[in-house]
Motif scaffolding. Structure first.
Motif, PDB file in Angstrom:
ATOM      1  N   MET A   1       0.835  -1.196   0.000  1.00  0.00           N
ATOM      2  CA  MET A   1       0.000   0.000   0.000  1.00  0.00           C
ATOM      3  C   MET A   1       0.867   1.243   0.000  1.00  0.00           C
ATOM      4  O   MET A   1       1.991   1.231   0.501  1.00  0.00           O
ATOM      5  N   SER A   2       0.348   2.303  -0.570  1.00  0.00           N
ATOM      6  CA  SER A   2       1.020   3.593  -0.504  1.00  0.00           C
ATOM      7  C   SER A   2      -0.039   4.684  -0.575  1.00  0.00           C
ATOM      8  O   SER A   2      -1.165   4.443  -1.034  1.00  0.00           O
ATOM      9  N   LYS A   3       0.316   5.861  -0.132  1.00  0.00           N
ATOM     10  CA  LYS A   3      -0.624   6.968  -0.172  1.00  0.00           C
ATOM     11  C   LYS A   3      -0.883   7.432  -1.596  1.00  0.00           C
ATOM     12  O   LYS A   3      -1.845   8.156  -1.855  1.00  0.00           O
ATOM     13  N   GLU A   4      -0.012   7.024  -2.508  1.00  0.00           N
ATOM     14  CA  GLU A   4      -0.235   7.351  -3.914  1.00  0.00           C
ATOM     15  C   GLU A   4      -1.300   6.419  -4.508  1.00  0.00           C
ATOM     16  O   GLU A   4      -2.140   6.843  -5.304  1.00  0.00           O
ATOM     17  N   LEU A   5      -1.261   5.144  -4.102  1.00  0.00           N
ATOM     18  CA  LEU A   5      -2.231   4.177  -4.609  1.00  0.00           C
ATOM     19  C   LEU A   5      -3.587   4.323  -3.927  1.00  0.00           C
ATOM     20  O   LEU A   5      -4.627   4.058  -4.537  1.00  0.00           O
ATOM     21  N   ILE A   6      -3.591   4.714  -2.664  1.00  0.00           N
ATOM     22  CA  ILE A   6      -4.831   4.896  -1.915  1.00  0.00           C
ATOM     23  C   ILE A   6      -4.945   6.380  -1.566  1.00  0.00           C
ATOM     24  O   ILE A   6      -4.329   6.852  -0.602  1.00  0.00           O
ATOM     25  N   ASN A   7      -5.704   7.132  -2.350  1.00  0.00           N
ATOM     26  CA  ASN A   7      -5.787   8.577  -2.157  1.00  0.00           C
ATOM     27  C   ASN A   7      -6.590   8.933  -0.902  1.00  0.00           C
ATOM     28  O   ASN A   7      -7.162   8.069  -0.242  1.00  0.00           O
ATOM     29  N   GLU A   8      -6.645  10.212  -0.608  1.00  0.00           N
ATOM     30  CA  GLU A   8      -7.278  10.677   0.625  1.00  0.00           C
ATOM     31  C   GLU A   8      -8.754  10.302   0.685  1.00  0.00           C
ATOM     32  O   GLU A   8      -9.264   9.911   1.737  1.00  0.00           O
ATOM     33  N   THR A   9      -9.446  10.396  -0.449  1.00  0.00           N
ATOM     34  CA  THR A   9     -10.865  10.027  -0.475  1.00  0.00           C
ATOM     35  C   THR A   9     -11.051   8.559  -0.138  1.00  0.00           C
ATOM     36  O   THR A   9     -11.909   8.188   0.669  1.00  0.00           O
ATOM     37  N   ALA A  10     -10.231   7.698  -0.764  1.00  0.00           N
ATOM     38  CA  ALA A  10     -10.319   6.260  -0.502  1.00  0.00           C
ATOM     39  C   ALA A  10      -9.957   5.950   0.948  1.00  0.00           C
ATOM     40  O   ALA A  10     -10.599   5.105   1.587  1.00  0.00           O
ATOM     41  N   ARG A  11      -8.935   6.623   1.474  1.00  0.00           N
ATOM     42  CA  ARG A  11      -8.544   6.387   2.866  1.00  0.00           C
ATOM     43  C   ARG A  11      -9.684   6.731   3.808  1.00  0.00           C
ATOM     44  O   ARG A  11      -9.941   6.012   4.785  1.00  0.00           O
ATOM     45  N   SER A  12     -10.378   7.818   3.510  1.00  0.00           N
ATOM     46  CA  SER A  12     -11.515   8.224   4.344  1.00  0.00           C
ATOM     47  C   SER A  12     -12.630   7.190   4.290  1.00  0.00           C
ATOM     48  O   SER A  12     -13.268   6.888   5.305  1.00  0.00           O
ATOM     49  N   GLU A  13     -12.866   6.624   3.101  1.00  0.00           N
ATOM     50  CA  GLU A  13     -13.907   5.604   2.949  1.00  0.00           C
ATOM     51  C   GLU A  13     -13.556   4.348   3.738  1.00  0.00           C
ATOM     52  O   GLU A  13     -14.408   3.768   4.420  1.00  0.00           O
ATOM     53  N   TYR A  14     -12.303   3.919   3.625  1.00  0.00           N
ATOM     54  CA  TYR A  14     -11.878   2.731   4.362  1.00  0.00           C
ATOM     55  C   TYR A  14     -11.993   2.959   5.869  1.00  0.00           C
ATOM     56  O   TYR A  14     -12.508   2.101   6.603  1.00  0.00           O
ATOM     57  N   LYS A  15     -11.508   4.089   6.339  1.00  0.00           N
ATOM     58  CA  LYS A  15     -11.524   4.345   7.776  1.00  0.00           C
ATOM     59  C   LYS A  15     -12.951   4.481   8.297  1.00  0.00           C
ATOM     60  O   LYS A  15     -13.255   4.062   9.420  1.00  0.00           O
ATOM     61  N   ALA A  16     -13.834   5.055   7.484  1.00  0.00           N
ATOM     62  CA  ALA A  16     -15.232   5.188   7.894  1.00  0.00           C
ATOM     63  C   ALA A  16     -15.880   3.816   8.055  1.00  0.00           C
ATOM     64  O   ALA A  16     -16.640   3.573   9.009  1.00  0.00           O
ATOM     65  N   LYS A  17     -15.581   2.909   7.138  1.00  0.00           N
ATOM     66  CA  LYS A  17     -16.164   1.568   7.230  1.00  0.00           C
ATOM     67  C   LYS A  17     -15.573   0.787   8.405  1.00  0.00           C
ATOM     68  O   LYS A  17     -16.304   0.064   9.111  1.00  0.00           O
ATOM     69  N   LEU A  18     -14.272   0.916   8.625  1.00  0.00           N
ATOM     70  CA  LEU A  18     -13.656   0.274   9.785  1.00  0.00           C
ATOM     71  C   LEU A  18     -14.250   0.831  11.074  1.00  0.00           C
ATOM     72  O   LEU A  18     -14.512   0.070  12.027  1.00  0.00           O
ATOM     73  N   ASN A  19     -14.477   2.123  11.109  1.00  0.00           N
ATOM     74  CA  ASN A  19     -15.065   2.749  12.289  1.00  0.00           C
ATOM     75  C   ASN A  19     -16.494   2.254  12.514  1.00  0.00           C
ATOM     76  O   ASN A  19     -16.894   1.982  13.654  1.00  0.00           O
ATOM     77  N   GLU A  20     -17.254   2.122  11.430  1.00  0.00           N
ATOM     78  CA  GLU A  20     -18.620   1.606  11.541  1.00  0.00           C
ATOM     79  C   GLU A  20     -18.623   0.202  12.150  1.00  0.00           C
ATOM     80  O   GLU A  20     -19.444  -0.114  13.018  1.00  0.00           O
ATOM     81  N   ALA A  21     -17.695  -0.627  11.697  1.00  0.00           N
ATOM     82  CA  ALA A  21     -17.604  -1.987  12.218  1.00  0.00           C
ATOM     83  C   ALA A  21     -17.230  -1.985  13.703  1.00  0.00           C
ATOM     84  O   ALA A  21     -17.824  -2.717  14.506  1.00  0.00           O
ATOM     85  N   LEU A  22     -16.245  -1.170  14.067  1.00  0.00           N
ATOM     86  CA  LEU A  22     -15.824  -1.104  15.465  1.00  0.00           C
ATOM     87  C   LEU A  22     -16.926  -0.578  16.370  1.00  0.00           C
ATOM     88  O   LEU A  22     -17.145  -1.098  17.474  1.00  0.00           O
ATOM     89  N   GLU A  23     -17.630   0.452  15.920  1.00  0.00           N
ATOM     90  CA  GLU A  23     -18.680   1.039  16.744  1.00  0.00           C
ATOM     91  C   GLU A  23     -19.840   0.074  16.947  1.00  0.00           C
ATOM     92  O   GLU A  23     -20.453   0.047  18.019  1.00  0.00           O
ATOM     93  N   LEU A  24     -20.150  -0.718  15.919  1.00  0.00           N
ATOM     94  CA  LEU A  24     -21.181  -1.735  16.094  1.00  0.00           C
ATOM     95  C   LEU A  24     -20.729  -2.753  17.129  1.00  0.00           C
ATOM     96  O   LEU A  24     -21.508  -3.134  18.027  1.00  0.00           O
ATOM     97  N   GLY A  25     -19.477  -3.207  17.037  1.00  0.00           N
ATOM     98  CA  GLY A  25     -18.955  -4.142  18.007  1.00  0.00           C
ATOM     99  C   GLY A  25     -18.980  -3.584  19.413  1.00  0.00           C
ATOM    100  O   GLY A  25     -19.359  -4.277  20.371  1.00  0.00           O
ATOM    101  N   ASN A  26     -18.602  -2.334  19.554  1.00  0.00           N
ATOM    102  CA  ASN A  26     -18.602  -1.674  20.857  1.00  0.00           C
ATOM    103  C   ASN A  26     -20.009  -1.611  21.449  1.00  0.00           C
ATOM    104  O   ASN A  26     -20.223  -1.910  22.630  1.00  0.00           O
TER     105      ASN A  26
END
Length: 325
Positions: A35-60
């Motif tokens: 992975m690199s920040k060039e291959l995964i741009n800021e928009t994509a990073r935000s999408e991934y982190k939002a989905k990971l956060n959704e999963a964690l918050e449901l678990g919590n």
């Protein structure tokens, strides 16, 4: 007020207080790879982190309400299986024949009971099928059409193989076919996993994947193999892996981490690092997440990144993608 009544209410208050102080932890991964920040741009990073956060918050939320580790693992993985961002469920990669084949497994630390499915093409949420195998059959792993038949009998949602289609995964296959080369580490990215310590002190681990882009001959990796890609034991830890599955199978990777803790008295993070070093020495790539019976966590990998995160009952939380983040 009688003394017995006072003592009863005092006991009740202490019991409720003790219940509220029980600890829990949820840890997740969404795959490791190049992975690199060039291959995964800021928009994509935000999408991934939002989905990971959704999963964690449901678990919590579920854990705070007293849900079991098994329930949480399944529901958290469902969030990632239903997202096209990850190589599991909806976002599964394509085989050489241009279809999607999925694998998943789950294991409970209290009972050492486990279930898995491999090479399925029409089960919407393979982790649900793995749980059904664990709880409603005498077997550990079912594969292909037989696993699908079992899932139908269990009332799980069946979908056409086209449900799993995503354009990005299809184009990834086309690029590999065109170049007639072996897939690279970046195509490992996307396998999902979750490990949980619940408030009752029980551990559970689950993993779900679409496997390798351009895989052939019914190839099955480590994700549905108990002891390779998934393992849980209340005496030690719960572990979920992601990476080049053939190496994880050869190492018995997930079970070996538990064994290192059990027989060498290593802590979780040290055991995970030692196993990652073995993987590196074999020129394999990937990562692992884990939680032990005290709620300590590990998120180790030898690639440039791993989609990952954890959340504890104390409120401690982290979501990350790249190395040293």
């Amino acid at each position: 007020m009688r003394l017995s009544t006072v003592l009863f209410f005092a006991f009740l208050i202490l019991s409720l207080s003790g219940q509220s102080q029980k600890k829990y932890t949820v840890v997740i991964h969404g795959g490791a790879g190049v992975m690199s920040k060039e291959l995964i741009n800021e928009t994509a990073r935000s999408e991934y982190k939002a989905k990971l956060n959704e999963a964690l918050e449901l678990g919590n939320k579920m854990l705070a309400e007293g849900a079991t580790a098994t329930d949480v693992v399944v529901k958290v993985i469902n969030i990632m299986e239903d997202s096209p961002l990850f190589n599991a469920g909806k976002g599964a990669v394509f085989t050489h024949e241009g279809v999607n084949e999925l694998d998943a497994s789950i294991m409970e630390g209290r009972t050492l009971n486990a279930g898995a499915v491999a090479g399925v093409r029409d089960i919407k949420n393979p982790i649900n099928a793995a749980r059904a195998v664990m709880e409603h059959s005498e077997h550990v792993m079912l594969s292909g059409p037989g696993a699908s038949q079992f899932a139908k009998e269990q009332g799980l949602e069946i979908v056409p193989n086209t449900y799993f289609y995503t354009e990005s995964r299809y184009q990834s296959l086309q690029q590999l076919l065109k170049k007639e080369r072996e897939r690279t580490g970046k195509d490992n990215t996307g396998t999902v996993g979750c490990v949980v310590l619940d408030s009752y002190g029980n551990l559970c681990a689950g993993t779900s994947t679409g496997g390798m882009t351009n895989k052939r001959y019914g190839r099955i990796g480590d994700s549905p193999v108990i002891g390779a890609g998934t393992y849980a034991n209340n005496n030690t830890c719960a572990v979920s892996c992601t990476g080049h599955g053939e190496y994880y199978i050869r190492l018995g990777f997930a079970r070996d981490i538990s064994a290192l803790m059990e027989y060498k008295n290593l802590d979780l993070q040290t055991a995970c690092r030692e196993e990652i070093n073995k993987l590196t020495n074999m020129r394999g790539t990937g990562g692992v997440i884990g939680v032990d019976k005290q709620g300590n966590i590990a998120m180790e990998f030898n690639t440039s990144g791993m989609f990952r995160g954890y959340l504890k009952s104390s409120g401690e939380k982290e979501i990350a993608i790249f190395e040293n983040e």
